[in-house]
Design an enzyme around this catalytic site. Sequence first.
Site, PDB file in Angstrom:
ATOM      1  N   LEU A  77       4.298   8.489   6.652  1.00 13.83           N
ATOM      2  CA  LEU A  77       4.835   7.397   5.846  1.00 13.83           C
ATOM      3  C   LEU A  77       5.505   7.984   4.615  1.00 13.83           C
ATOM      4  CD1 LEU A  77       2.764   5.796   7.596  1.00 13.83           C
ATOM      5  CD2 LEU A  77       2.378   4.373   5.609  1.00 13.83           C
ATOM      6  N   CYS A  78       6.684   7.499   4.293  1.00 16.87           N
ATOM      7  CA  CYS A  78       7.402   7.932   3.095  1.00 16.87           C
ATOM      8  C   CYS A  78       6.564   7.592   1.864  1.00 16.87           C
ATOM      9  CB  CYS A  78       8.756   7.238   3.028  1.00 16.87           C
ATOM     10  SG  CYS A  78       9.653   7.525   1.494  1.00 16.87           S
ATOM     11  N   VAL A  79       6.331   8.577   1.025  1.00 21.11           N
ATOM     12  CA  VAL A  79       5.468   8.378  -0.134  1.00 21.11           C
ATOM     13  C   VAL A  79       6.035   7.338  -1.093  1.00 21.11           C
ATOM     14  CG1 VAL A  79       6.417  10.360  -1.412  1.00 21.11           C
ATOM     15  CG2 VAL A  79       4.125   9.520  -1.947  1.00 21.11           C
ATOM     16  N   SER A  82       5.892   3.855   0.454  1.00 21.49           N
ATOM     17  CA  SER A  82       4.490   3.438   0.561  1.00 21.49           C
ATOM     18  C   SER A  82       3.964   2.934  -0.770  1.00 21.49           C
ATOM     19  CB  SER A  82       3.626   4.603   1.044  1.00 21.49           C
ATOM     20  OG  SER A  82       3.972   4.963   2.348  1.00 21.49           O
TER      21      SER A  82
END
Length: 126
Positions: A77-79, A82
Site C-alpha cells: 500500500l502506498c504510504v 494510506s
Amino acid sequence: MRYVIAVKSPIYGKQGAFLAYQFAESLIKKEHEISQIFFFQDGVSNGNALVYPANDEVNLQKHWQMFSITYNVPLHLCVAASQRRGVVDNLTTPTTAHYNLAEGFTIAGLGEFIAASLNADRVITL
C-alpha cells in the site's frame, strides 16, 4: 513475463479492484510472474482491516490475502495514500496503540513500486 499490478480502485463500489484480482489470477494460471501488487489512491482501502463486507458479498480482502500467501506476491500500500485515507500500521500511526492495516499487506513507499516497475516487463493499472 514479469508483471507489476497497480490498483487504484477501492475495494468496494467500483469493479477495478476485483478486475485486478481476476487479472492477477489469470496471469498466474498462464505461468507469468507478478513481482508485486501495489495499491494506491483509493485502492489502499483494499488493505483496511476494518472493511467488513456483507455475508452475500465477495470478501475481496480475503481473496487478496490468500493470493499473496499462495503465490508469494507482496501486497504493498502506498504510504502517502494510506495515511491520507486512515490506513496505518504500527509504524505510521500517529498513536502507538491503534492501527488497521490488514494482515498480509505492507505499507511501502513509491520507491519500492518504481524499483519493481523498472524490473517488470509490464505494469498494469486498474
